[in-house]
Every structure is written in structure tokens, then in C-alpha cells.
Design a protein around this motif. Structure first.
Motif, short mmCIF file in Angstrom:
data_model
loop_
_atom_site.label_atom_id
_atom_site.label_comp_id
_atom_site.label_asym_id
_atom_site.label_seq_id
_atom_site.Cartn_x
_atom_site.Cartn_y
_atom_site.Cartn_z
N UNK A 178 12.25 6.47 72.58
CA UNK A 178 13.47 6.48 71.76
C UNK A 178 14.04 7.88 71.57
N UNK A 179 13.27 8.91 71.86
CA UNK A 179 13.71 10.28 71.57
C UNK A 179 15.00 10.67 72.29
N UNK A 180 15.22 10.29 73.58
CA UNK A 180 16.47 10.73 74.25
C UNK A 180 17.74 10.19 73.60
N UNK A 181 17.65 9.13 72.77
CA UNK A 181 18.87 8.51 72.24
C UNK A 181 18.99 8.58 70.73
N UNK A 182 18.10 9.30 70.07
CA UNK A 182 18.14 9.30 68.60
C UNK A 182 19.38 9.99 68.05
N UNK A 183 20.05 10.84 68.88
CA UNK A 183 21.26 11.51 68.41
C UNK A 183 22.52 10.69 68.71
N UNK A 206 17.22 19.86 68.84
CA UNK A 206 16.03 19.42 69.57
C UNK A 206 15.15 18.62 68.62
N UNK A 207 14.63 17.51 69.10
CA UNK A 207 13.74 16.68 68.27
C UNK A 207 12.40 16.53 68.97
N UNK A 237 7.70 14.07 62.51
CA UNK A 237 8.84 14.44 63.35
C UNK A 237 9.33 15.82 62.97
N UNK A 238 9.77 16.59 63.97
CA UNK A 238 10.36 17.91 63.76
C UNK A 238 11.71 17.96 64.46
N UNK A 239 12.73 18.33 63.69
CA UNK A 239 14.07 18.50 64.26
C UNK A 239 14.44 19.97 64.13
N UNK A 240 14.82 20.58 65.26
CA UNK A 240 15.19 22.00 65.28
C UNK A 240 16.69 22.13 65.54
N UNK A 241 17.33 22.88 64.64
CA UNK A 241 18.75 23.19 64.81
C UNK A 241 18.87 24.64 65.23
N UNK A 270 21.64 11.54 62.30
CA UNK A 270 21.35 12.52 63.35
C UNK A 270 22.58 12.76 64.23
N UNK A 271 23.43 11.75 64.40
CA UNK A 271 24.66 11.95 65.16
C UNK A 271 25.56 12.98 64.48
#
Length: 464
Positions: A405-410, A444-445, A453-457, A429-430
């Protein structure tokens, strides 16, 4: 005023014209040089023959003497065609002897001054009498201790006719070559542009229902491969856009249908019979909750649309990242304390971003992290500067997201699992991705199921 529209010139006709002009210029130069060499060679041969003739006349004059020489000149028949006309003048300049009829065509006064030899063209004089062309030369010669003057005229009319015929032939060959080069240019140009016409036909087949068509760069000549690659990339982007738009429309209809259906169902149930005030209040409160949900969805969609359609530069400012993040986390401390979730922040630095957009992006990440982090969990925000960029990393200890699912979470409205998205519409996330893209950065997630989970901006810093 009406501007006159000028039609663009055809590439094929430009190529034909340039090819024909270049070929004509080369042919004209080549034939011109050849013509000049031939004419120069003919003139040089005539001069050499004239020089030999003069040398023979001198020899005859010395060996036979003036009297015999003069008798030989006078003995020629007047009607006899000759290529040379000879006159002998005495020391007083009077005609001593000449070729019969020479005085009518070539009087003595038209000849040039005497010279020593005729080994070169200097000293020769051209003279035209009707259709005839003569080369004239004058020499001083002594015979028997008496000086004499020889005037010799060479008839070059036949050579001039040959030159004219050669010039006509030159023009005919040049004209024929130009026509032939134009014909060849048409054939070569049409053959050379054939792949472009075939590519046009291939692209013309592409339509809204055939976006999977590809031009395939490997099948085209080297010069058209970049164009074919560009078309394929454009078709891929269009296909992706149409696919995302179709998916977005379907997801939007699904998201809006659920609260609308809930409101209609509750209202219909309430109208089936009389209700108490408390029951009507409960129905109205439920309807208000669904309306608030619809309002949030619409607000988020409008925000994403404004971000995607932004054309003006955003109002970036230099911010203290640590202070900005702590201000954002202060709004979520009450909710985190109720669920016994610890929120920590480490690192510091200066970030170059729009304050409102930055606050909304980090706020969305915190909201997501709080919804998917179990009680007694933790959320950590790490600030750091790396390779000329500023990084904001939000990590939680929630259930995590599966790798598929990671490639489409945004993507908008995409929800990895029903358990992770029961309270949201799949826009959080969008929104974050749109904000980071607007700043020229990236999101990047990283996630592991059961480990968080880690989300980097990543926000780019201004060049120093």
C-alpha cells in the motif's frame, strides 16, 4: 486592428528549395570554372599558334629577303580564305606588301604599337569587323640593313563561334541540372519525411479511449527518436492523469454518497411516524455530523485544488522550525493526554516555508499519527538539516502499513485498510504531499506492519 495571419512555410518545400539552390550553386561554380579553363586554354593555344606563325614569317623574311617575301604575299588569291593577314610596311610607314584585300578590312592605323615578341597575350589587340574577330600584333624587323614593320592579324571568328556554342551548351546543361536536382530534391524530401507522416498517422490514432497506444521510439529513425520518446512520455502522463481523474471521480462519488445516504435514511426513518423531541434532536445532531463531514471533505478538496492550480509563488518565510512545531503540537496535547500518547520533539533549525501551509502539513501528520497510534504509544518529531534540505520526520508506534500500500498512500481518497481509515476520507496525506510539492520538496513514507510509520517531509533551503 486585424492582424494578418501568416501561414508557416512547409518544411518539405524549404528543404527542396535549399537543396536545389545549393546544387545549382555548386553546378554553376563547377561548370563556370570548367568553362573558364577551356576558354583560357583555347586562347593560349591561339596565342601560341600566332607566335609560331610570326616566328615563321621572321624566318622567311630573313632567308628570302624583302622582295621575295613581298611577292609571296602578293601572290595570294584575293578570294582565298586565310586565317592570317600579313602586311609589310617600309621605314616610312608606307605599305610595302600585304595580303590581297587586307586594306579593306584591316587598315594599318588600327594595329597596336610594335613589340618584341608575341609569346604572351600582352601587346595583342582584339578588333571586330562585322561578324569577324581578329587578334592584331605589330613587330619591327630588319632585313638587308633596312627596318621593316610587320602587321599580322589572326582570324579568331571560328574560335568565338565555338565559345558561344560552348556557352549555350553550358546554360543548357546548367538548366537541365537544376531541373534534375529539383526533381531529385522532391523525391529525397518526400522519402525523408515519410517517417514523419507515418508518425503523424500513428499519433492520430490516439484518443481518450486509446491512451495505451505508444509510438515506440525504437521503430523510428535516429532524428525522430527524441520526438517519439516525448510523445510516449506525454501519452503516459495523459493516461495516468485520466486514470487518476476517473479514480478520483469514483472515490469522490463514493465518499459523498455515504453521508448523503445516511442523512436521507435517517430523515426518512424520522418521518415514518411522529417522534419525540429527543428523537428529532438525535436525528438532527446526526445530520449535522454528516454535514460537518461533508464540509471537511469539500474544504480539503478545495484546498488541494488551489494548491494544484497555484501559479503565483507562495509566501515563504524563514521560520524557527522547533518553535513552529511546538506551537502545532500544543493543539494536540489534550487529545494525546486523554489517550496516554506521548508527543516528543527533537532537533532544531531554520526552515524556509509558508507558515500556514507548513502548519497544515505537520498538523495533518500529527492528526493521522494520533488516530492510528494505540494507547500508551508515542509520537516523535525529529528536525534536521541534510544536504541543503530541511527534514521534518514524524514517527508513530501504530499498527503500520503493508508494503503493497505504500506507493499509493499519498493518492487522494486512497485508504490502505478499513481499520486505518474509518474516521477519514483518505485526503490527509494527499494534502501533505500537495503542500510539500508546492514548496519544491518531497514526501517519503516508511512503515512496517506492527512497528509504526515514519513520514519525512523534505523542504529545500534557499541557496546561499
Amino acid at each position: 486592428m486585424f492582424s494578418k495571419r501568416t501561414e508557416r512555410r512547409s518544411i518539405a518545400w524549404q528543404l527542396i528549395l535549399l537543396f536545389t539552390l545549393a546544387t545549382s550553386l555548386l553546378l554553376a561554380c563547377g561548370l563556370g570554372v570548367f568553362y573558364a579553363i577551356v576558354i583560357q586554354h583555347a586562347v593560349a593555344e591561339d596565342n601560341a599558334v600566332l607566335a609560331d606563325r610570326v616566328a615563321a614569317l621572321r624566318t622567311d623574311l630573313h632567308e628570302s629577303g624583302p622582295g621575295v617575301f613581298a611577292e609571296e604575299l602578293k601572290s595570294r588569291q584575293p578570294r582565298e580564305h586565310t586565317a592570317y593577314w600579313i602586311r609589310m610596311l617600309d621605314p616610312q610607314g608606307r605599305t610595302y606588301a600585304e595580303t590581297p584585300g587586307m586594306d579593306r578590312s584591316l587598315p594599318p592605323e588600327i594595329f597596336p604599337p610594335p613589340q618584341e615578341s608575341v609569346s604572351t597575350a600582352r601587346g595583342l589587340k582584339s578588333y571586330r569587323k562585322g561578324p569577324k574577330l581578329f587578334s592584331l600584333v605589330t613587330l619591327n624587323e630588319e632585313s638587308g640593313s633596312h627596318p621593316y614593320t610587320l602587321q599580322v592579324a589572326q582570324d579568331r571568328s571560328s574560335d568565338e563561334r565555338v565559345e558561344r556554342s560552348f556557352a549555350v551548351l553550358f546554360i543548357m546543361v546548367l538548366s537541365g541540372s537544376i531541373l534534375a536536382s529539383a526533381f531529385i530534391a522532391v523525391i529525397v524530401t518526400k522519402r525523408g519525411l515519410r517517417p514523419l507522416r507515418e508518425m503523424t498517422q500513428s499519433v492520430a490514432r490516439v484518443g481518450p479511449t486509446h491512451l495505451k497506444e505508444r509510438v515506440t521510439p525504437e521503430e523510428w529513425p535516429r532524428e525522430l527518436k527524441p520526438l517519439a520518446s516525448a510523445f510516449d512520455d506525454m501519452l503516459k502522463r495523459l493516461d495516468d492523469s485520466f486514470t487518476r481523474l476517473s479514480q478520483f471521480s469514483a472515490d469522490l462519488a463514493h465518499e459523498l454518497r455515504t453521508p448523503v445516504a445516511n442523512m436521507i435514511g435517517e430523515a426518512q426513518v424520522a418521518l415514518t411516524r411522529d417522534r419525540t423531541a429527543a428523537e428529532y434532536r438525535e436525528t438532527i445532531e446526526s445530520t449535522v455530523g454528516e454535514c460537518e463531514r461533508l464540509s471537511r471533505i469539500v474544504d480539503n478538496l478545495l484546498f488541494v485544488a488551489r494548491v494544484d492550480a497555484a501559479r503565483e509563488p507562495i509566501a515563504r518565510k524563514r521560520l524557527d522550525a522547533r518553535a513552529a512545531v511546538e506551537k502545532i503540537t500544543s493543539f494536540y496535547h489534550a487529545l494525546a493526554d486523554d489517550r496516554h500518547i506521548a508527543i516528543g520533539c527533537s532537533g532544531e533549525g531554520q526552515i524556509h516555508a509558508d507558515p500556514d501551509l507548513f502548519e497544515r502539513a505537520v498538523g495533518n501528520l500529527l492528526d493521522n499519527a494520533l488516530r492510528f497510534t494505540p494507547e500508551h504509544g508515542s509520537i516523535q518529531i525529529v528536525l534536521s538539516e541534510r544536504n541543503g534540505d530541511f527534514e521534518v520526520a514524524v514517527s508513530d508506534t501504530g499498527c503500520g502499513i503493508a508494503a503493497e500500500h505504500l506507493p499509493r498512500v499519498f493518492d487522494r481518497f486512497y485508504r490502505a485498510e478499513s481499520s486505518r481509515s474509518s474516521d477519514g476520507a483518505g485526503l490527509g496525506l494527499a494534502l501533505v504531499k500537495s503542500i510539500v510539492d508546492l514548496h519544491g520538496g518531497s514526501a517519503i513514507i516508511e512503515s512496517n506492519v506492527g512497528r509504526g510509520t515514519t513520514v519525512k517531509l523534505i523542504f529545500p533551503l534557499p541557496q546561499k
